[in-house]
Design a protein around this motif. Structure first.
Motif, PDB file in Angstrom:
ATOM      1  N   LYS A  52       0.715  -1.400   0.328  1.00 60.54           N
ATOM      2  CA  LYS A  52      -0.072  -0.071  -0.145  1.00 60.54           C
ATOM      3  C   LYS A  52       0.902   1.328   0.534  1.00 60.54           C
ATOM      4  N   ALA A  53       2.416   0.882   0.776  1.00 58.41           N
ATOM      5  CA  ALA A  53       2.610   2.716   1.032  1.00 58.41           C
ATOM      6  C   ALA A  53       3.308   2.981  -0.482  1.00 58.41           C
ATOM      7  N   SER A  54       3.372   3.848  -0.810  1.00 61.03           N
ATOM      8  CA  SER A  54       3.629   4.552  -2.068  1.00 61.03           C
ATOM      9  C   SER A  54       5.444   3.923  -2.569  1.00 61.03           C
ATOM     10  N   LEU A  55       6.199   3.280  -1.953  1.00 62.41           N
ATOM     11  CA  LEU A  55       7.619   3.875  -1.425  1.00 62.41           C
ATOM     12  C   LEU A  55       7.200   1.924  -2.521  1.00 62.41           C
ATOM     13  N   GLY A  56       6.900   1.091  -1.962  1.00 66.20           N
ATOM     14  CA  GLY A  56       6.137  -0.081  -3.000  1.00 66.20           C
ATOM     15  C   GLY A  56       5.546  -0.156  -4.358  1.00 66.20           C
ATOM     16  N   ILE A  57       4.625   0.514  -4.514  1.00 66.47           N
ATOM     17  CA  ILE A  57       3.774   0.626  -4.549  1.00 66.47           C
ATOM     18  C   ILE A  57       4.384   1.353  -6.163  1.00 66.47           C
ATOM     19  N   ASN A  58       5.637   2.370  -6.071  1.00 68.35           N
ATOM     20  CA  ASN A  58       6.580   2.765  -7.228  1.00 68.35           C
ATOM     21  C   ASN A  58       7.277   2.157  -7.931  1.00 68.35           C
ATOM     22  N   TYR A  59       7.923   0.852  -6.586  1.00 69.13           N
ATOM     23  CA  TYR A  59       9.114  -0.354  -7.025  1.00 69.13           C
ATOM     24  C   TYR A  59       8.506  -0.842  -7.628  1.00 69.13           C
ATOM     25  N   LEU A  60       6.765  -1.507  -7.672  1.00 66.36           N
ATOM     26  CA  LEU A  60       6.428  -2.775  -8.399  1.00 66.36           C
ATOM     27  C   LEU A  60       5.804  -2.654  -9.561  1.00 66.36           C
ATOM     28  N   GLN A  61       6.044  -0.600  -9.676  1.00 65.51           N
ATOM     29  CA  GLN A  61       5.152  -0.620 -11.349  1.00 65.51           C
ATOM     30  C   GLN A  61       6.390   0.012 -11.318  1.00 65.51           C
ATOM     31  N   ALA A  62       7.656   0.172 -11.448  1.00 59.81           N
ATOM     32  CA  ALA A  62       9.289   0.558 -12.117  1.00 59.81           C
ATOM     33  C   ALA A  62       9.569  -0.818 -12.504  1.00 59.81           C
ATOM     34  N   HIS A  63       8.684  -1.946 -11.735  1.00 60.03           N
ATOM     35  CA  HIS A  63       8.926  -3.278 -12.482  1.00 60.03           C
ATOM     36  C   HIS A  63       7.638  -4.158 -12.922  1.00 60.03           C
ATOM     37  N   GLY A  64       6.908  -2.748 -13.372  1.00 61.99           N
ATOM     38  CA  GLY A  64       6.648  -4.049 -14.332  1.00 61.99           C
ATOM     39  C   GLY A  64       4.858  -4.495 -13.853  1.00 61.99           C
ATOM     40  N   ILE A  65       5.369  -4.735 -12.687  1.00 62.36           N
ATOM     41  CA  ILE A  65       4.411  -5.627 -11.297  1.00 62.36           C
ATOM     42  C   ILE A  65       2.851  -4.517 -10.791  1.00 62.36           C
ATOM     43  N   SER A  66       1.873  -4.775 -11.869  1.00 60.84           N
ATOM     44  CA  SER A  66       0.105  -4.019 -11.274  1.00 60.84           C
ATOM     45  C   SER A  66      -0.438  -4.985 -10.121  1.00 60.84           C
ATOM     46  N   PRO A  67      -0.550  -3.604  -9.220  1.00 57.36           N
ATOM     47  CA  PRO A  67      -0.631  -4.387  -8.278  1.00 57.36           C
ATOM     48  C   PRO A  67      -1.686  -5.768  -8.325  1.00 57.36           C
ATOM     49  N   GLU A  68      -2.845  -6.644  -8.399  1.00 57.16           N
ATOM     50  CA  GLU A  68      -3.371  -7.496  -9.280  1.00 57.16           C
ATOM     51  C   GLU A  68      -2.574  -8.899  -9.035  1.00 57.16           C
ATOM     52  N   LEU A  69      -1.147  -8.113  -9.570  1.00 64.25           N
ATOM     53  CA  LEU A  69      -0.513  -9.665 -10.033  1.00 64.25           C
ATOM     54  C   LEU A  69       0.166  -9.884  -8.958  1.00 64.25           C
ATOM     55  N   ALA A  70       0.574  -8.541  -8.116  1.00 58.82           N
ATOM     56  CA  ALA A  70       1.585  -8.634  -6.795  1.00 58.82           C
ATOM     57  C   ALA A  70       0.545  -9.341  -5.296  1.00 58.82           C
ATOM     58  N   LEU A  71      -0.440  -9.487  -6.040  1.00 60.49           N
ATOM     59  CA  LEU A  71      -1.392  -9.843  -4.805  1.00 60.49           C
ATOM     60  C   LEU A  71      -1.561 -11.733  -5.602  1.00 60.49           C
ATOM     61  N   LYS A  72      -1.566 -11.523  -6.968  1.00 58.60           N
ATOM     62  CA  LYS A  72      -0.938 -13.495  -7.572  1.00 58.60           C
ATOM     63  C   LYS A  72      -0.234 -13.928  -6.958  1.00 58.60           C
ATOM     64  N   PHE A  73       0.694 -13.218  -6.801  1.00 56.13           N
ATOM     65  CA  PHE A  73       1.812 -14.248  -6.538  1.00 56.13           C
ATOM     66  C   PHE A  73       2.484 -13.993  -5.510  1.00 56.13           C
ATOM     67  N   GLY A  74       1.558 -13.344  -4.323  1.00 55.01           N
ATOM     68  CA  GLY A  74       1.177 -12.967  -2.644  1.00 55.01           C
ATOM     69  C   GLY A  74       2.352 -12.144  -1.989  1.00 55.01           C
ATOM     70  N   ILE A  75       2.906 -11.399  -3.088  1.00 55.83           N
ATOM     71  CA  ILE A  75       4.116  -9.969  -2.595  1.00 55.83           C
ATOM     72  C   ILE A  75       3.367  -9.076  -1.793  1.00 55.83           C
ATOM     73  N   VAL A  76       3.971  -8.998  -0.313  1.00 50.81           N
ATOM     74  CA  VAL A  76       3.323  -8.514   0.206  1.00 50.81           C
ATOM     75  C   VAL A  76       4.324  -7.281   1.143  1.00 50.81           C
ATOM     76  N   GLU A  77       3.993  -5.975   1.738  1.00 53.96           N
ATOM     77  CA  GLU A  77       5.000  -5.105   2.211  1.00 53.96           C
ATOM     78  C   GLU A  77       5.066  -5.567   4.061  1.00 53.96           C
ATOM     79  N   LEU A  78       6.300  -5.418   4.568  1.00 55.25           N
ATOM     80  CA  LEU A  78       6.444  -5.427   5.435  1.00 55.25           C
ATOM     81  C   LEU A  78       7.027  -3.580   6.158  1.00 55.25           C
ATOM     82  N   VAL A  79       5.955  -3.143   6.941  1.00 56.81           N
ATOM     83  CA  VAL A  79       6.769  -1.997   6.853  1.00 56.81           C
ATOM     84  C   VAL A  79       7.477  -1.706   8.992  1.00 56.81           C
TER      85      VAL A  79
END
Ligand SMILES: [Zn+2]
Length: 354
Positions: A151-178
């Motif tokens: 959810k944090a912009s730091l993580g969202i931006n990283y995923l976006q820069a790597h071509g990973i959409s939020p839906e795709l992140a969910l599918k692969f179980g990618i989570v954030e540890l704050v």
């Protein structure tokens, strides 16, 4: 700013005494903490040139390491610098934190300070034997289940820069540890300090082995999480994997769903493989040339293989390593080489964001 807090806490000098203690840490244990599995005093070199016999050697008498293949050598600090790609001070801090050597500058948050030293400081040399860490799917699964979606912009931006959409992140179980400090306390309450250490997530200090905000990429095998890759976004250390645990192949399950002769991409990084999957390509990831295991050759033989290295020198080593492994089985591997300085996910992200 939260983002700079870790850096700000770093001292610019370490005492001679601390440095001496770091150089006295048993070389075999330092190597093990970074996932180098020694057989006797030898291991495959982290530079990836070894295919048959190991050239990386640890000297017990001098407490140093040397590779007889590529000639690289040094002490504990030099090894951490090489493997984690850190500067001198950061490498010292990593060792301090991991082995519980005083002089570490781990950000002294209130919580961390209250749990850091409940008893007298531990000796620098925890034991004469290398602690035997083992993968702990139960604990890894519990940890990721207690983290939230990115959810944090730091993580969202990283995923976006790597071509990973939020839906795709969910599918692969990618989570954030704050907050690793809080996460450690929760883990310890549930599993105990020894089990966290044996799972490779902490050193002799009662804290997780990384700082700041991070993304967790679980390696799934059925419902089980057999490994975690931690992508740190607030620390100078980029990647962390459980210490002393051999790195498995990411997305290995994909092999079971793929028909014989099907196109399979072998990426060098986890985000690359996720991004390729998102773009509709079957992909697995092998974490760098050094982690490739000869036993994987057999599993990969049935497919039409395309290696996807990063566009850098490590990528060249990765390519050589793959080509060598498969040449022995008369199998050719094609390569899709991204432009210099880019990796596959950069290319996909660029295509998407264009
Ligand atoms: Zn070497």
């Amino acid at each position: 700013m939260r983002r700079t807090s870790t850096k700000a806490a770093m001292p610019t000098q370490l005492s001679d005494q601390t440095l001496a203690r770091l150089r006295e840490l048993p070389m075999a244990e330092v190597a093990a903490a970074m996932g180098i599995i020694l057989r006797g005093s030898k291991a495959m070199c982290f530079n990836g040139h070894d295919t048959a016999s190991p050239s990386f050697t640890v000297s017990k008498t001098r407490n140093t390491w040397k590779c007889f293949g590529c000639g690289e050598h040094g002490d504990a600090i030099a090894l951490v610098r090489k493997i984690h790609g850190l500067g001198f001070i950061d490498a010292c801090n990593w060792l301090c934190s991991h082995f519980g050597v005083a002089g570490s500058d781990v950000p002294p948050s209130r919580l961390a300070r209250s749990i850091a030293r409940p008893t007298k400081p531990q000796s620098v040399v925890p034991s004469t034997s290398v602690p035997s860490n083992r993968p702990d799917p139960e604990l890894y699964g519990w940890l990721t289940a207690h983290c939230g979606p990115v959810k944090a912009s730091l993580g969202i931006n990283y995923l976006q820069a790597h071509g990973i959409s939020p839906e795709l992140a969910l599918k692969f179980g990618i989570v954030e540890l704050v907050n690793p400090t809080k996460a450690y306390l929760k883990l310890e309450k549930h599993w105990g300090a020894e089990r966290i250490r044996a799972a490779g997530l902490s050193g002799s200090r009662r804290a997780l082995s990384w700082y700041g905000y991070a993304l967790l990429f679980p390696f799934k095998s059925g419902a089980a999480t057999e490994y975690l890759q931690v992508r740190c976004l607030e620390s100078s250390m980029k990647f962390f994997g459980p210490s002393g645990i051999p790195k498995p192949m990411f997305n290995r399950e994909r092999l079971r769903q793929l028909r014989k002769g099907g196109l399979l991409h072998i990426c060098e990084g986890v985000p690359d493989a996720v991004a390729m999957e998102g773009a509709g390509f079957a992909a697995v990831a092998v974490l760098g040339a050094t982690s490739f295991r000869s036993e994987w050759v057999e599993e990969l033989l049935p497919f039409d293989l395309v290696g996807v290295p990063d566009g850098d020198t490590a990528g060249e080593k990765f390519m050589k390593c793959l080509a060598n492994e498969f040449r022995a089985r008369s199998k050719s591997v094609r390569f899709a080489i991204p432009p210099e300085g880019m990796d596959a996910s950069d290319v996909i992200a660029r295509g998407k964001n264009a």
